[in-house]
Design a protein around this motif. Structure first.
Motif, PDB file in Angstrom:
ATOM      1  N   ALA A 181      49.174  69.657  51.833  1.00 23.87           N
ATOM      2  CA  ALA A 181      49.303  68.709  53.554  1.00 23.87           C
ATOM      3  C   ALA A 181      47.520  68.761  54.292  1.00 23.87           C
ATOM      4  O   ALA A 181      47.441  68.990  54.130  1.00 23.87           O
ATOM      5  N   VAL A 182      47.649  67.352  54.705  1.00 28.52           N
ATOM      6  CA  VAL A 182      46.120  67.325  55.774  1.00 28.52           C
ATOM      7  C   VAL A 182      46.635  67.619  56.329  1.00 28.52           C
ATOM      8  O   VAL A 182      47.124  67.735  57.869  1.00 28.52           O
ATOM      9  N   VAL A 183      45.645  68.620  56.840  1.00 31.99           N
ATOM     10  CA  VAL A 183      45.815  68.825  58.010  1.00 31.99           C
ATOM     11  C   VAL A 183      44.293  68.995  59.050  1.00 31.99           C
ATOM     12  O   VAL A 183      44.436  68.734  60.209  1.00 31.99           O
ATOM     13  N   GLU A 184      43.715  67.508  58.624  1.00 35.90           N
ATOM     14  CA  GLU A 184      42.717  66.729  59.812  1.00 35.90           C
ATOM     15  C   GLU A 184      42.054  65.624  58.855  1.00 35.90           C
ATOM     16  O   GLU A 184      41.888  65.489  57.458  1.00 35.90           O
ATOM     17  N   LEU A 185      42.234  65.307  59.912  1.00 35.90           N
ATOM     18  CA  LEU A 185      41.495  63.416  59.659  1.00 35.90           C
ATOM     19  C   LEU A 185      40.522  63.250  60.267  1.00 35.90           C
ATOM     20  O   LEU A 185      40.870  62.202  61.198  1.00 35.90           O
ATOM     21  N   PRO A 186      39.004  63.394  60.322  1.00 33.91           N
ATOM     22  CA  PRO A 186      38.390  62.948  61.225  1.00 33.91           C
ATOM     23  C   PRO A 186      38.255  61.436  61.304  1.00 33.91           C
ATOM     24  O   PRO A 186      36.349  61.317  61.995  1.00 33.91           O
ATOM     25  N   VAL A 187      38.363  60.808  60.045  1.00 32.63           N
ATOM     26  CA  VAL A 187      37.959  59.022  60.252  1.00 32.63           C
ATOM     27  C   VAL A 187      38.884  58.377  60.651  1.00 32.63           C
ATOM     28  O   VAL A 187      40.276  58.388  60.170  1.00 32.63           O
ATOM     29  N   LEU A 208      35.074  65.419  50.943  1.00 33.25           N
ATOM     30  CA  LEU A 208      33.776  64.355  51.508  1.00 33.25           C
ATOM     31  C   LEU A 208      33.527  63.269  50.934  1.00 33.25           C
ATOM     32  O   LEU A 208      33.608  63.078  49.775  1.00 33.25           O
ATOM     33  N   ALA A 209      32.662  62.444  51.879  1.00 32.02           N
ATOM     34  CA  ALA A 209      32.123  61.627  51.206  1.00 32.02           C
ATOM     35  C   ALA A 209      30.851  61.272  50.124  1.00 32.02           C
ATOM     36  O   ALA A 209      29.787  62.575  50.932  1.00 32.02           O
ATOM     37  N   PRO A 210      31.195  60.228  49.361  1.00 30.91           N
ATOM     38  CA  PRO A 210      30.289  60.713  47.853  1.00 30.91           C
ATOM     39  C   PRO A 210      28.872  59.815  48.537  1.00 30.91           C
ATOM     40  O   PRO A 210      27.923  60.378  47.796  1.00 30.91           O
ATOM     41  N   VAL A 211      29.243  59.072  48.739  1.00 38.02           N
ATOM     42  CA  VAL A 211      27.789  58.832  49.812  1.00 38.02           C
ATOM     43  C   VAL A 211      28.270  58.039  51.260  1.00 38.02           C
ATOM     44  O   VAL A 211      28.869  58.281  51.761  1.00 38.02           O
ATOM     45  N   ASP A 212      26.754  57.280  51.573  1.00 37.33           N
ATOM     46  CA  ASP A 212      26.883  56.181  53.263  1.00 37.33           C
ATOM     47  C   ASP A 212      27.525  55.042  52.817  1.00 37.33           C
ATOM     48  O   ASP A 212      27.570  54.401  52.027  1.00 37.33           O
ATOM     49  N   GLY A 213      28.831  55.017  53.980  1.00 35.69           N
ATOM     50  CA  GLY A 213      29.522  53.679  53.555  1.00 35.69           C
ATOM     51  C   GLY A 213      30.210  53.426  54.465  1.00 35.69           C
ATOM     52  O   GLY A 213      31.280  54.257  55.645  1.00 35.69           O
ATOM     53  N   TYR A 214      31.507  52.426  54.458  1.00 31.83           N
ATOM     54  CA  TYR A 214      32.592  52.146  55.773  1.00 31.83           C
ATOM     55  C   TYR A 214      33.783  52.674  54.570  1.00 31.83           C
ATOM     56  O   TYR A 214      34.419  52.037  53.728  1.00 31.83           O
ATOM     57  N   VAL A 215      34.562  53.393  56.124  1.00 27.84           N
ATOM     58  CA  VAL A 215      35.851  53.817  55.278  1.00 27.84           C
ATOM     59  C   VAL A 215      36.518  52.838  55.157  1.00 27.84           C
ATOM     60  O   VAL A 215      36.799  51.398  56.671  1.00 27.84           O
ATOM     61  N   THR A 216      36.941  52.302  53.874  1.00 27.52           N
ATOM     62  CA  THR A 216      38.481  51.056  54.451  1.00 27.52           C
ATOM     63  C   THR A 216      39.771  51.614  53.465  1.00 27.52           C
ATOM     64  O   THR A 216      39.547  52.958  52.594  1.00 27.52           O
ATOM     65  N   ASN A 217      40.894  50.788  53.051  1.00 27.10           N
ATOM     66  CA  ASN A 217      41.991  51.485  53.068  1.00 27.10           C
ATOM     67  C   ASN A 217      42.415  52.241  53.521  1.00 27.10           C
ATOM     68  O   ASN A 217      43.508  52.798  52.653  1.00 27.10           O
ATOM     69  N   LEU A 218      41.924  53.018  54.022  1.00 25.40           N
ATOM     70  CA  LEU A 218      42.479  54.455  54.716  1.00 25.40           C
ATOM     71  C   LEU A 218      44.293  54.578  54.628  1.00 25.40           C
ATOM     72  O   LEU A 218      45.085  53.282  55.955  1.00 25.40           O
ATOM     73  N   SER A 219      44.990  54.768  53.845  1.00 21.90           N
ATOM     74  CA  SER A 219      46.234  54.895  53.962  1.00 21.90           C
ATOM     75  C   SER A 219      46.742  56.799  53.900  1.00 21.90           C
ATOM     76  O   SER A 219      47.885  56.800  53.162  1.00 21.90           O
ATOM     77  N   VAL A 220      46.276  57.218  54.630  1.00 23.70           N
ATOM     78  CA  VAL A 220      46.606  58.492  54.765  1.00 23.70           C
ATOM     79  C   VAL A 220      46.667  59.197  56.275  1.00 23.70           C
ATOM     80  O   VAL A 220      46.052  58.504  57.111  1.00 23.70           O
ATOM     81  N   TYR A 221      47.636  60.001  56.732  1.00 22.67           N
ATOM     82  CA  TYR A 221      47.236  60.436  58.017  1.00 22.67           C
ATOM     83  C   TYR A 221      47.846  61.907  58.190  1.00 22.67           C
ATOM     84  O   TYR A 221      48.034  62.435  57.007  1.00 22.67           O
ATOM     85  N   ARG A 222      47.563  62.108  59.372  1.00 22.25           N
ATOM     86  CA  ARG A 222      47.117  63.865  59.714  1.00 22.25           C
ATOM     87  C   ARG A 222      49.114  64.178  59.508  1.00 22.25           C
ATOM     88  O   ARG A 222      49.677  63.371  59.940  1.00 22.25           O
ATOM     89  N   GLY A 223      49.353  65.047  58.519  1.00 21.44           N
ATOM     90  CA  GLY A 223      50.638  65.519  58.091  1.00 21.44           C
ATOM     91  C   GLY A 223      51.318  65.251  56.661  1.00 21.44           C
ATOM     92  O   GLY A 223      52.271  65.246  56.607  1.00 21.44           O
ATOM     93  N   ASP A 224      50.410  63.924  56.370  1.00 23.75           N
ATOM     94  CA  ASP A 224      50.925  63.202  54.928  1.00 23.75           C
ATOM     95  C   ASP A 224      50.449  64.526  54.114  1.00 23.75           C
ATOM     96  O   ASP A 224      49.922  65.264  54.056  1.00 23.75           O
TER      97      ASP A 224
END
Length: 192
Positions: free
Chosen positions: A26-32, A127-143
């Motif tokens: 379960a995703v318990v934290e999604l700070p992005v 963790l982010a493997p590179v510097d960049g822009y989050v896109t195609n975010l298809s996850v939410y807290r609780g998923d």
């Protein structure tokens, strides 16, 4: 166009890295959020670590048990090796030595299982493997995130490039290091 090569057939490209967790839970934290800039090493999502922490504790207990058994088998083999051949048969000494070797292998196996459990616990932090822009975010807290299933992507901010199509007759006028101006459909202008 006759004096300087130009084209309308150009594209801005970048490397896109699909991000999938190594472990399920379960995703318990999604700070992005979508389109947010993140730096390499920043937390993208936290998978519930509870089950993985328990697995580490179980693996630590197994290591302790295997270590105690190994010590017992080594002591037993040493005692038998020190006894006279009239008291202990050669077969008994060999068996004690083989049992100690088997206990050593089981101890090594328990250590490897502990390392795997610790790695899984560490991998609950995506963790982010590179510097960049989050896109195609298809996850939410609780998923529920499944291992290996991409839940977001990052556009690597250090990987942008522009390519353009030029007719062969214009290529002799293009040199490495020449200044270029790119006018984007959005109205922006890039120079390089």
């Amino acid at each position: 166009y006759m004096d300087e090569p130009w084209t309308r057939d150009g594209r801005v490209r970048a490397e896109v890295i699909n991000i999938a967790p190594d472990v399920s839970g379960a995703v318990v934290e999604l700070p992005v959020r979508d389109n947010q800039f993140v730096k390499k090493g920043e937390l993208l999502m936290q998978i519930d670590p509870s089950h993985y922490q328990i697995a580490v504790e179980q693996a630590q207990a197994a290591v302790a048990a295997r270590k105690a058994e190994l010590q017992m088998r080594l002591d037993d083999a040493k005692r038998r090796a020190d006894m006279d051949s009239l008291v202990v048969s050669k077969e008994s000494r060999e068996n004690a030595s083989h049992t100690a070797s088997s206990a050593q292998a089981q101890y090594q196996q328990a250590l490897a299982a502990l390392d795997a459990a610790k790695l899984n616990l560490e991998r609950t932090r995506v963790l982010a493997p590179v510097d960049g822009y989050v896109t195609n975010l298809s996850v939410y807290r609780g998923d529920y995130a499944t291992a290996g299933s991409p839940r977001l992507a990052i556009v690597d901010s250090h990987s942008f490039w522009v390519y353009g199509y030029f007719e062969e007759t214009k290529l002799p006028h293009v040199r490495i290091g020449d200044q270029a101006e790119m006018r984007l459909m959005s109205g922006g202008v890039l120079r390089g």
